[in-house]
Design an enzyme around this catalytic site. Structure first.
Site, mmCIF file in Angstrom:
data_model
loop_
_atom_site.group_PDB
_atom_site.id
_atom_site.type_symbol
_atom_site.label_atom_id
_atom_site.label_comp_id
_atom_site.label_asym_id
_atom_site.label_seq_id
_atom_site.Cartn_x
_atom_site.Cartn_y
_atom_site.Cartn_z
ATOM 1 N N HIS A 51 -3.521 16.099 1.848
ATOM 2 C CA HIS A 51 -2.641 14.937 1.824
ATOM 3 C C HIS A 51 -1.607 14.930 2.950
ATOM 4 O O HIS A 51 -1.307 13.884 3.513
ATOM 5 C CB HIS A 51 -1.931 14.896 0.472
ATOM 6 C CG HIS A 51 -1.098 13.680 0.253
ATOM 7 N ND1 HIS A 51 -1.647 12.427 0.058
ATOM 8 C CD2 HIS A 51 0.255 13.506 0.206
ATOM 9 C CE1 HIS A 51 -0.676 11.546 -0.115
ATOM 10 N NE2 HIS A 51 0.486 12.175 -0.024
ATOM 11 N N ASP B 32 0.311 8.400 2.862
ATOM 12 C CA ASP B 32 1.131 8.220 1.670
ATOM 13 C C ASP B 32 1.852 6.863 1.769
ATOM 14 O O ASP B 32 1.236 5.869 2.107
ATOM 15 C CB ASP B 32 2.099 9.404 1.508
ATOM 16 C CG ASP B 32 2.692 9.493 0.108
ATOM 17 O OD1 ASP B 32 2.043 10.077 -0.775
ATOM 18 O OD2 ASP B 32 3.787 8.954 -0.112
ATOM 19 N N TYR C 3 9.216 4.326 -5.845
ATOM 20 C CA TYR C 3 8.069 4.101 -6.736
ATOM 21 C C TYR C 3 8.343 2.937 -7.681
ATOM 22 O O TYR C 3 7.464 2.108 -7.940
ATOM 23 C CB TYR C 3 7.754 5.375 -7.524
ATOM 24 C CG TYR C 3 7.056 6.417 -6.696
ATOM 25 C CD1 TYR C 3 5.682 6.608 -6.795
ATOM 26 C CD2 TYR C 3 7.769 7.194 -5.788
ATOM 27 C CE1 TYR C 3 5.034 7.559 -6.022
ATOM 28 C CE2 TYR C 3 7.132 8.147 -5.002
ATOM 29 C CZ TYR C 3 5.766 8.318 -5.122
ATOM 30 O OH TYR C 3 5.129 9.250 -4.338
#
Length: 455
Positions: A431, A226, A374
């Site tokens: 993930h 990630d 983000y």
């Protein structure tokens, strides 16, 4: 048939030309100040201070009062997890959280590893530092920095740490014994959040590099998935002479000619050198790439544009926060879990483990600052940062977990990481690899390090 062969040959030539243009360059190290106000003239305190996770009666009482006010909306009939977190299953999570989950006990578990804090670029950076309990005679441990992502935390590594620091006690070879450092990204968990705009993956890579040198490490291994994948990649671009090896379980592959080739169809995939496993994981391309990205990227658009707005709600409601985060632990672990009434959450994780991660966000109030990451990395667009167009020239290993959000074939990874020396198709997992399949990931890290030591 002949036309396909000719076209494939031409495409192969273009790809070879593109891939062979290896230009070695490094990312500028730079510097930064992310604390409040102007950078003071005095030298920053570089001391490393022990830290303990703590709680209080007031904190637990406030949590329980907020949980008690949970107001559920009935799910649509047969919707399972297709509309997001199913509120019928949330009632079970809430009941467990309120009546059985023991936060004080979990705090003790969090404190089983040594925690520390140190000031870097104006921020209090939190990390755990775990040394091997025993070493074979005449051997020294290999330093390994492991970096988490969103919506995870340093806690994702708690099950893999003993497999790396004390392998013999867990049935593994002690050929490689590691000293593991797991920091919290600034604005996540117990690491202080930036007071200023712009703290992105490059700044984080620099901060974590400073952390490693402050701990006395001049050469070390790094591992991430990630955001951790991007942070570690940036560090390898920035200080390649200090990074002995880079291991990833997710790749940020920049758009290139090669990544467009699956659009030519499944038959061309074989001509272009994709393996049967690649084809299985990439096709049908429309479903496994385009539709999948559309279904799973809604959160990304919110967080890359106006993270503070949704953050107001999530920082005020523990149940809302749990729904927002745990939905990712369902679908990102295996997309088919959308078909289940409980999202498959307890197939791979315990409710205790899932709620500890939620509590790290809740008790620190860091969901907003974690979402801002983000905006800092994606808010200006894609392919606007220098590092996105740069390759990585350190020995690299990659674990391709079959249920990752987007499969990255070896050929894609090698475009960005020309010194890829290990690429593994993992047996299972998604993930959150370290959290879900710690033994598989530990074994692949060890396999990669064995090869990297020969370089």
């Amino acid at each position: 048939m002949w036309l396909e062969l000719v076209l494939a040959s031409l495409l192969g030539f273009v790809i070879y030309w593109f891939v062979s243009r290896d230009k070695e360059e490094t990312l500028p190290l730079g510097d930064g100040w992310w604390g409040p106000g102007s950078k003071p003239s005095a030298k920053e305190d570089e001391s490393i201070r022990p830290f303990k996770v703590e709680t209080s009666d007031e904190e637990i009482k406030d949590l329980h009062q907020r949980i008690d006010r949970f107001r559920a909306s009935p799910p649509l009939e047969g919707s399972r997890f297709h509309y997001g977190f199913n509120s019928n299953y949330m009632k079970k999570v809430v009941s467990y959280w309120r009546n059985e989950f023991d936060w004080r006990k979990q705090v003790e578990i969090l404190n089983q590893y040594p925690h520390f804090k140190t000031k870097i670029e104006g921020l209090d950076i939190h990390f755990i530092h775990v040394k091997p309990p025993q070493l074979p005679s005449g051997r020294t441990p290999k330093p390994l920095l492991m970096v988490h992502g969103w919506p995870g935390s340093f806690y994702e590594f708690y099950k893999i740490i003993p497999l790396l620091t004390d392998p013999k006690s867990h049935g593994l070879s002690d050929e490689h014994v590691f000293e593991v450092i797991c920091p919290s990204i600034p604005g996540y968990g117990y690491s202080e959040a930036s007071s200023k705009k712009g703290l992105n993956s490059v700044a984080t890579a620099r901060i974590f590099y400073k952390l490693m040198t402050r701990l006395g490490f001049q050469k070390f291994y790094i591992q991430g998935g990630d955001w951790g994948s991007l942070i570690c990649t940036n560090m390898a671009q920035m200080v390649p002479n200090h990074v002995k090896g880079l291991h990833l379980n997710m790749a940020f592959i920049s758009r290139s000619f090669y990544t467009m080739t699956p659009l030519l169809g499944q038959r061309f995939g074989r001509f272009l050198g994709y393996t049967e496993k690649d084809i299985e994981l990439l096709y049908p391309y429309k479903e496994k790439v385009f539709y999948s990205i559309m279904r799973e990227s809604g959160y990304l658009h919110i967080q890359a544009t106006k993270p503070d707005t949704v953050g107001c709600a999530l920082n005020d409601s523990p149940v809302g926060l749990a729904a927002y985060i745990l939905e990712k632990f369902s679908t990102w672990t295996k997309s088919e879990y959308r078909e289940l009434e409980d999202g498959g959450l307890e197939r791979k994780f315990s409710l205790d483990d899932l709620l500890v991660n939620i509590m790290i966000y809740w008790t620190t109030g860091t969901i907003v600052s974690s979402q801002r990451y983000y905006k800092e990395n994606l808010g200006q667009g894609i392919m606007v940062h220098k590092h996105e167009g740069m390759k990585v020239f350190v020995p690299t290993g990659f674990s391709a977990f079959p249920s990752e959000l987007l499969h990255a074939p070896e050929k894609w990874v090698k475009v960005k990481y020309p010194k890829l020396i290990s690429y593994s198709y993992m047996e299972r997992g998604g993930h959150f690899a370290a959290f879900e399949e710690p033994k598989l990931l530990a074994q692949d890290i060890r396999k990669f390090v064995s090869l990297a030591e020969l370089q």
